[in-house]
Each structure stands twice: as C-alpha cells, then as structure tokens.
Design a protein around this motif. Structure first.
Motif, PDB file in Angstrom:
ATOM      1  N   GLN A   1     -40.948  14.436  -0.186  1.00 13.99           N
ATOM      2  CA  GLN A   1     -42.229  13.887  -0.601  1.00 13.99           C
ATOM      3  C   GLN A   1     -42.594  14.353  -2.017  1.00 13.99           C
ATOM      4  OE1 GLN A   1     -44.280  11.735   0.792  1.00 13.99           O
ATOM      5  NE2 GLN A   1     -46.112  12.004  -0.479  1.00 13.99           N
ATOM      6  N   GLN A   2     -42.261  15.614  -2.353  1.00 15.54           N
ATOM      7  CA  GLN A   2     -42.635  16.168  -3.656  1.00 15.54           C
ATOM      8  C   GLN A   2     -41.913  15.483  -4.813  1.00 15.54           C
ATOM      9  OE1 GLN A   2     -41.554  17.824  -0.926  1.00 15.54           O
ATOM     10  NE2 GLN A   2     -42.130  19.992  -1.003  1.00 15.54           N
ATOM     11  N   SER A   3     -40.818  14.792  -4.506  1.00 17.41           N
ATOM     12  CA  SER A   3     -40.069  14.131  -5.577  1.00 17.41           C
ATOM     13  C   SER A   3     -40.732  12.833  -6.026  1.00 17.41           C
ATOM     14  CB  SER A   3     -38.641  13.833  -5.119  1.00 17.41           C
ATOM     15  OG  SER A   3     -38.633  12.841  -4.099  1.00 17.41           O
ATOM     16  N   ILE A   4     -41.589  12.270  -5.188  1.00 16.20           N
ATOM     17  CA  ILE A   4     -42.147  10.957  -5.498  1.00 16.20           C
ATOM     18  C   ILE A   4     -43.037  10.968  -6.738  1.00 16.20           C
ATOM     19  CG2 ILE A   4     -43.631   9.114  -4.630  1.00 16.20           C
ATOM     20  CD1 ILE A   4     -42.435   9.603  -1.858  1.00 16.20           C
ATOM     21  N   PRO A   5     -44.020  11.890  -6.878  1.00 16.24           N
ATOM     22  CA  PRO A   5     -44.820  11.873  -8.117  1.00 16.24           C
ATOM     23  C   PRO A   5     -44.002  12.194  -9.364  1.00 16.24           C
ATOM     24  CG  PRO A   5     -45.369  13.789  -6.747  1.00 16.24           C
ATOM     25  CD  PRO A   5     -44.530  12.885  -5.914  1.00 16.24           C
ATOM     26  N   ILE A   6     -42.928  12.987  -9.209  1.00 22.82           N
ATOM     27  CA  ILE A   6     -42.059  13.278 -10.350  1.00 22.82           C
ATOM     28  C   ILE A   6     -41.343  12.014 -10.795  1.00 22.82           C
ATOM     29  CG2 ILE A   6     -40.027  14.577 -11.107  1.00 22.82           C
ATOM     30  CD1 ILE A   6     -40.857  16.775  -9.104  1.00 22.82           C
ATOM     31  N   LEU A   7     -40.759  11.313  -9.827  1.00 20.55           N
ATOM     32  CA  LEU A   7     -40.060  10.072 -10.152  1.00 20.55           C
ATOM     33  C   LEU A   7     -41.025   9.026 -10.689  1.00 20.55           C
ATOM     34  CD1 LEU A   7     -37.415   8.497 -10.153  1.00 20.55           C
ATOM     35  CD2 LEU A   7     -37.860   7.857  -7.781  1.00 20.55           C
TER      36      LEU A   7
ATOM     37  N   GLN B   1     -31.923   8.859 -23.767  1.00 19.62           N
ATOM     38  CA  GLN B   1     -32.674   9.589 -24.780  1.00 19.62           C
ATOM     39  C   GLN B   1     -32.008   9.396 -26.148  1.00 19.62           C
ATOM     40  OE1 GLN B   1     -35.442  10.747 -23.767  1.00 19.62           O
ATOM     41  NE2 GLN B   1     -35.160  11.099 -21.560  1.00 19.62           N
ATOM     42  N   ASP B   2     -32.591  10.019 -27.129  1.00 15.64           N
ATOM     43  CA  ASP B   2     -32.025  10.049 -28.475  1.00 15.64           C
ATOM     44  C   ASP B   2     -30.993  11.180 -28.524  1.00 15.64           C
ATOM     45  OD1 ASP B   2     -31.393  10.251 -31.132  1.00 15.64           O
ATOM     46  OD2 ASP B   2     -33.400  10.867 -31.794  1.00 15.64           O
ATOM     47  N   PHE B   3     -29.720  10.816 -28.648  1.00 20.03           N
ATOM     48  CA  PHE B   3     -28.673  11.832 -28.598  1.00 20.03           C
ATOM     49  C   PHE B   3     -28.233  12.302 -29.991  1.00 20.03           C
ATOM     50  CE2 PHE B   3     -28.127   9.559 -24.492  1.00 20.03           C
ATOM     51  CZ  PHE B   3     -28.604  10.592 -23.706  1.00 20.03           C
ATOM     52  N   SER B   4     -29.096  12.074 -30.959  1.00 21.29           N
ATOM     53  CA  SER B   4     -28.839  12.686 -32.260  1.00 21.29           C
ATOM     54  C   SER B   4     -29.228  14.164 -32.219  1.00 21.29           C
ATOM     55  CB  SER B   4     -29.618  11.967 -33.359  1.00 21.29           C
ATOM     56  OG  SER B   4     -31.027  12.138 -33.170  1.00 21.29           O
ATOM     57  N   LYS B   5     -29.815  14.581 -31.120  1.00 19.09           N
ATOM     58  CA  LYS B   5     -30.206  15.965 -30.923  1.00 19.09           C
ATOM     59  C   LYS B   5     -29.815  16.421 -29.526  1.00 19.09           C
ATOM     60  CE  LYS B   5     -34.531  16.965 -29.961  1.00 19.09           C
ATOM     61  NZ  LYS B   5     -34.319  17.426 -28.582  1.00 19.09           N
ATOM     62  N   SER B   6     -29.740  17.712 -29.318  1.00 21.76           N
ATOM     63  CA  SER B   6     -29.496  18.256 -27.981  1.00 21.76           C
ATOM     64  C   SER B   6     -30.817  18.342 -27.234  1.00 21.76           C
ATOM     65  CB  SER B   6     -28.838  19.636 -28.072  1.00 21.76           C
ATOM     66  OG  SER B   6     -29.703  20.536 -28.748  1.00 21.76           O
ATOM     67  N   TRP B   7     -30.740  18.573 -25.908  1.00 20.81           N
ATOM     68  CA  TRP B   7     -31.942  18.554 -25.072  1.00 20.81           C
ATOM     69  C   TRP B   7     -32.027  19.807 -24.211  1.00 20.81           C
ATOM     70  CZ3 TRP B   7     -35.823  15.114 -25.556  1.00 20.81           C
ATOM     71  CH2 TRP B   7     -35.546  13.965 -26.308  1.00 20.81           C
ATOM     72  N   THR B   8     -33.285  20.217 -23.960  1.00 21.15           N
ATOM     73  CA  THR B   8     -33.555  21.340 -23.060  1.00 21.15           C
ATOM     74  C   THR B   8     -34.539  20.875 -21.995  1.00 21.15           C
ATOM     75  OG1 THR B   8     -35.475  22.171 -24.294  1.00 21.15           O
ATOM     76  CG2 THR B   8     -33.287  22.974 -24.955  1.00 21.15           C
ATOM     77  N   ASP B   9     -34.578  21.595 -20.886  1.00 28.88           N
ATOM     78  CA  ASP B   9     -35.524  21.249 -19.823  1.00 28.88           C
ATOM     79  C   ASP B   9     -36.966  21.366 -20.301  1.00 28.88           C
ATOM     80  OD1 ASP B   9     -34.134  20.459 -17.445  1.00 28.88           O
ATOM     81  OD2 ASP B   9     -33.326  22.475 -17.339  1.00 28.88           O
ATOM     82  N   GLU B  10     -37.254  22.373 -21.101  1.00 32.46           N
ATOM     83  CA  GLU B  10     -38.626  22.560 -21.566  1.00 32.46           C
ATOM     84  C   GLU B  10     -39.125  21.326 -22.308  1.00 32.46           C
ATOM     85  OE1 GLU B  10     -36.165  24.726 -21.834  1.00 32.46           O
ATOM     86  OE2 GLU B  10     -36.909  26.241 -20.417  1.00 32.46           O
ATOM     87  N   GLU B  11     -38.280  20.751 -23.160  1.00 34.87           N
ATOM     88  CA  GLU B  11     -38.657  19.547 -23.903  1.00 34.87           C
ATOM     89  C   GLU B  11     -38.886  18.368 -22.952  1.00 34.87           C
ATOM     90  OE1 GLU B  11     -36.380  19.464 -28.068  1.00 34.87           O
ATOM     91  OE2 GLU B  11     -35.053  19.856 -26.383  1.00 34.87           O
ATOM     92  N   LEU B  12     -38.004  18.222 -21.989  1.00 34.25           N
ATOM     93  CA  LEU B  12     -38.074  17.079 -21.076  1.00 34.25           C
ATOM     94  C   LEU B  12     -39.251  17.196 -20.123  1.00 34.25           C
ATOM     95  CD1 LEU B  12     -34.244  16.903 -20.458  1.00 34.25           C
ATOM     96  CD2 LEU B  12     -35.616  15.104 -21.543  1.00 34.25           C
ATOM     97  N   PHE B  13     -39.499  18.388 -19.592  1.00 36.44           N
ATOM     98  CA  PHE B  13     -40.637  18.567 -18.699  1.00 36.44           C
ATOM     99  C   PHE B  13     -41.943  18.255 -19.416  1.00 36.44           C
ATOM    100  CE2 PHE B  13     -38.097  22.036 -16.240  1.00 36.44           C
ATOM    101  CZ  PHE B  13     -37.371  21.043 -15.603  1.00 36.44           C
TER     102      PHE B  13
ATOM    103  N   MET C   1     -42.233  16.271 -22.125  1.00 33.95           N
ATOM    104  CA  MET C   1     -42.241  14.855 -22.485  1.00 33.95           C
ATOM    105  C   MET C   1     -42.807  13.990 -21.362  1.00 33.95           C
ATOM    106  SD  MET C   1     -38.977  12.358 -23.288  1.00 33.95           S
ATOM    107  CE  MET C   1     -38.489  13.210 -24.778  1.00 33.95           C
ATOM    108  N   TYR C   2     -42.451  14.338 -20.112  1.00 34.40           N
ATOM    109  CA  TYR C   2     -42.879  13.508 -18.981  1.00 34.40           C
ATOM    110  C   TYR C   2     -44.117  14.057 -18.272  1.00 34.40           C
ATOM    111  CZ  TYR C   2     -38.607  10.940 -19.775  1.00 34.40           C
ATOM    112  OH  TYR C   2     -37.630  10.165 -20.366  1.00 34.40           O
ATOM    113  N   GLY C   3     -44.689  15.107 -18.801  1.00 29.42           N
ATOM    114  CA  GLY C   3     -45.955  15.610 -18.276  1.00 29.42           C
ATOM    115  C   GLY C   3     -45.874  16.202 -16.890  1.00 29.42           C
ATOM    116  N   PHE C   4     -44.793  16.881 -16.582  1.00 34.67           N
ATOM    117  CA  PHE C   4     -44.665  17.497 -15.258  1.00 34.67           C
ATOM    118  C   PHE C   4     -45.609  18.694 -15.147  1.00 34.67           C
ATOM    119  CE2 PHE C   4     -39.927  16.113 -14.878  1.00 34.67           C
ATOM    120  CZ  PHE C   4     -40.339  14.791 -14.723  1.00 34.67           C
TER     121      PHE C   4
END
Length: 512
Positions: A318-324, A479-491, A493-496
C-alpha cells in the motif's frame, strides 16, 4: 478437538506438521497454515450439517482433517451422538481429489486413520477403499507435443504405466462437476504450483491458476487457495489469469507473503506466495478487498482495490502507491521500458556459451564478435551468424542481467550491469539504451541512475520474481544522462516525504 482422534477411535500420531516437501512444485501445508485459511470462512459453515467441502488437490489431507475437527465440534448440538456425528461428517460433508496415488493413501490415513477407507481401522467404514478421497490415474492429451489441458511437454511427461504422470484429475477433466456430481459449498486447497520442464525453477510452467479457474467452474459459495504470488505481474502464461483476478469482484480477502518462508518455513519460492478468499456473494467494487501483508511475523491490513488505475499489475505494498503516483503524475512520458531490448537482444540463446565456448579469439572467424553469457562468461561468434540487431554492435550500451534479485527476499545482485560497445550477449542479458546514441560518459551516468534505490524500487514494483523484462522497467522515468544521479537528487525532484524515503530504503536491499 485436539490432535488425538475422537473418543472411541484408535489413536494415530499427527505427523503432518513435520512432513518434508518433495519439491517447490508440490508444497505440503502445515496445520497452522491450513487453519488460517479455514479462519477466513464464515464459521457457521461448520455448524451446518449440509455444508459440503472439497479439497481438489489433496496431498496430506490436512484441510479435510482440520475441517473435520471443526465440524465435530460445530455439529455436536445437532448430532449429540459422537459415532453418528462422525459417520455423517465423513460420509456426507468431506471430499477430496488426490494428486497422486501415494498422496491419496496419505490423505486417507490422515482423515480416516486408515489408508483404505473400507478397512476395519477406518474411523468410518466406507464400502470402497477410496471412500470420499478419490484418485484416478489420468493421462495427458497431446496436441503438437503439448497437453491441451496443462501444457505439459510430451517428451517429458508421457509415462509408462506405473509411473506418475502428473496429469492432475481436476484440471484434466473436461467436466469436473461429474467427478463427484455434488454441489460444493467450499473448495479449499494448496494445489501443485508448476510443471518442471527440466530447466531452472523460473523456466517451469505454472499450473496453479488452472486449479483456481477449474474450481471456479464448479461454482462454490467460497473458494480459498494458497498459490505463488507471481501472478501479480503476469507473464509465463499468467497474463489472462492476472487480469481476471484483478477484475474479479468476488475476491474478499488476500493475504500476501513476499517472503515464502513466512508462510512455509524452509520453502523458497521466488516472489512469495499468497492465499485468498473468493466469496460468491461479495462485491469488492463496493466494499473493497482486505489485503493483509505478512513480513517477518508482522502484519499490515488495508482495505483497497486490487487494481491501481488501469495497470495490469497488483502492487503488493500500500505504501508504494503514493510514491508511484508522484512519479506517474510528474508529466514525464518517456519511460526506460521503451529503451530495453527484447528477451533475446541479438537472437542468441543461452546454450550458445556452452556449445561454443572459446576463451581466446579464434583465427578462423572472419569477424569475431565477443559474446557474453551468464556470469559475464565470454565466447566469440561470427558477425554474420548473429541473428538480429547487428546494427547495435559498435554502439555504447548497457548489459543488464535478465534475472535479478530486486524485489525478492535476496540481496540485490543486479546492476551487476556493465557497459559494452563492440560486444553482443545471449538471452541471459537485456540490452539497455542501444538506440540512444550513448557515449561512454552518458552510459556511465545511466548506470549510476540504474543503481540508485529510486530506480531499483520502481523496478521492484513491476516484478514478482527474479525474472526481468522490458515491462518491469515501465515505472522508471528517463532522465538527463549528461550527468550522474544520486538518490538525494531524485527523492527531492519527485517530492518524496521522509516516510516515503524511509519506506524505499527499507524495501531495497544493499547491492552485493
């Protein structure tokens, strides 16, 4: 009633809680698990002398035995005499179909205290050796080398007389209602899960859904079964069954075990198992489904629909639904699944490495192309013999193992992904980004993205086993792969929320 037999009946020790499973194809049900399923049913069924129960895939007879205990207690006010009550229950209320001759004997021994129902030691003496637990040797019906009922392969399952055929009676009977010619109120079972095809477990053919579908055709009031949870994501012949389950308005309750050992101690079935209650009179479009998730002896119950949006998948948490929801509502329409290769990226099967293994580049090939097999084992293949996607050779791309542990109880061994350019691979790998005009730098950045917990979590939502296909990448945005990615940036970006981040981190295991 305790584990001893009723007063006046010869005592036989209870060994059903310590039976060893023969394989993951046919798993014996422990008594406590059988009783969990029985607890789902309205308990007044066990106080009704007209209720009829069927286990259409008897192994140990545990369901029928535990039902008998409840009936013996529930019917006591109506049938006070113990011997009369026993006779009524065994003769008129309990029925089973054994999956093999041996399990038929075991089930009768469990229920009747005698492997032959007409034996003098039987709790109730029937006129026939089988009593109400029948076994009939069935044969597969072959067409184009496959059984038309279960899909078994003729070369593996055509057997001589005296050998077990694994042609189970319920799913090999065109008219299953004629087996007993009785209208059953309750059908309850732990059916066989799959038919081995000689390969790995993941390549075996599932058959448990055939038992569910055939049981529904018998039109019971209630249906309860324990089955593998792989149907959540479909695949391997389960797409139609998955869609039917997600749309079935009569499913009242679903219990989910992501780790099989939480239900069956010592049993390892990738993707977990579940059991459910189907209620003919229930409408889950109005009252939703009680979904109970069992993890490490903890349970979480929610009332929800089995279907999220119009997705052809069951989201087990159930907790995955608001994330998705946040990801899917971000406005990004380009998903990674559009950049994943077919199952055989270059048309080369896994056997190629075994039959053509060459450690050194051969001199007799005009254009030798390196080919990776499972475990990054290397061989070479002639360019002109590569069946498909020759145009991907010379392009930067990612090789990702076809089977990975993301979303399973095992530590993540994926993403064990690696970069390639001039190489090809067998079906042991998927190819990612071959048509994206990647550079070595952008390919490296794509790998950094694939290895984030953000990506691995979204990948896990679309999987129900170790098997990964392009569809299991469908929730992962590009995503834009001209740069590398971290979880902190992604979390961010999506407002988790902090709680959502904590849930992701708890679900995704460290990479090994």
């Amino acid at each position: 009633m305790t584990d001893t037999a009723p007063v006046g009946v010869k005592y036989n020790p209870d060994v059903l809680s310590c039976l060893a499973n023969l394989s993951n194809d046919e798993v014996f049900t422990p008594p406590d698990v059988a009783n969990r399923l029985l607890d789902l049913l309205p308990q007044d069924l066990f106080a009704n002398p007209d209720t009829k129960f069927l286990d259409p895939a008897c192994k140990s007879g545990i369901f029928l035995r535990e039902i008998a205990k409840r009936l013996l207690k529930g019917l006591e006010p109506q049938i006070p005499d113990l011997e009369e009550r026993i006779a009524h229950i065994f003769k008129n209320q309990l029925y089973g179909i054994a999956i093999t001759e041996l399990t038929g004997l075991l089930a009768r021994r469990s229920l009747y205290c005698s492997k032959y129902a007409n034996n003098e030691y039987s709790v109730f003496k029937f006129s026939t050796p089988q009593g109400n637990i029948c076994y009939k040797r069935m044969r597969h019906k072959w067409m184009n080398q496959k059984c038309i009922y279960c899909g078994a392969t003729k070369s593996k399952y055509e057997r001589e007389d005296g050998l077990e055929t694994h042609a189970y009676q319920l799913i090999h009977s065109p008219k299953p209602e004629e087996i007993f010619k009785i209208k059953f109120d309750v059908i309850i079972s732990n059916p066989p899960y799959q038919l081995s095809d000689g390969g790995a477990q993941a390549s075996a053919k599932p058959i448990y859904h055939l038992f569910v579908e055939q049981a529904e055709r018998l039109n019971p009031r209630y249906l309860a079964m324990i089955i593998p949870a792989r149907w959540y994501a479909g695949g391997k012949g389960l797409d139609e069954f998955r869609n039917k389950m997600l749309d079935d308005e009569h499913i009242r309750e679903l219990h989910d075990f992501p780790n099989t050992s939480d239900c069956f101690p010592g049993v390892n079935i990738r993707g977990g198992v579940c059991y459910f209650l189907w209620d003919k009179e229930y409408n889950n479009q109005q009252e939703l489904v009680q979904v109970v998730t069992h993890t490490n002896k903890n349970t979480q119950a929610t009332q929800r629909s089995l279907k999220y949006r119009d997705l052809d998948i069951f989201l087990r948490y159930q907790q995955s639904i608001p994330i998705l929801e946040k990801v899917m509502s971000s406005g990004q329409n380009d998903m990674l699944s559009e950049h994943i290769s077919p199952r055989k990226p270059f048309g080369i099967d896994a056997e190629f490495i075994k039959t053509s293994k060459l450690q050194n580049k051969p001199d007799n090939l005009k254009r030798a192309v390196p080919c990776y097999g499972k475990g990054k084992e290397l061989s070479y293949i002639e360019f002109d013999e590569i069946p498909s996607h020759q145009d991907w050779i010379g392009k930067w791309k990612i090789f990702a193992p076809r089977a990975n542990n993301i979303g399973t109880e095992l530590n993540d061994d994926n993403l064990n992904v690696f970069i390639g350019k001039d190489e090809v691979c067998t079906e042991s790998y998927l190819v990612i980004g071959a048509e994206m005009n990647l550079t070595q730098e952008t390919a490296t950045n794509l790998i950094s993205y694939l290895q984030t917990k953000f990506v691995r979590f979204l990948h896990s939502l679309a999987k129900a086993s170790q098997d990964a296909t392009s569809k299991t990448y469908r929730f992962i945005p590009m995503q834009d792969f001209s740069k590398s990615w971290t979880d902190e940036e992604l979390f961010k970006m999506y407002g988790f929320t902090e709680g959502e981040v904590a849930f992701i981190e708890a679900q995704i295991k460290p990479m090994s």
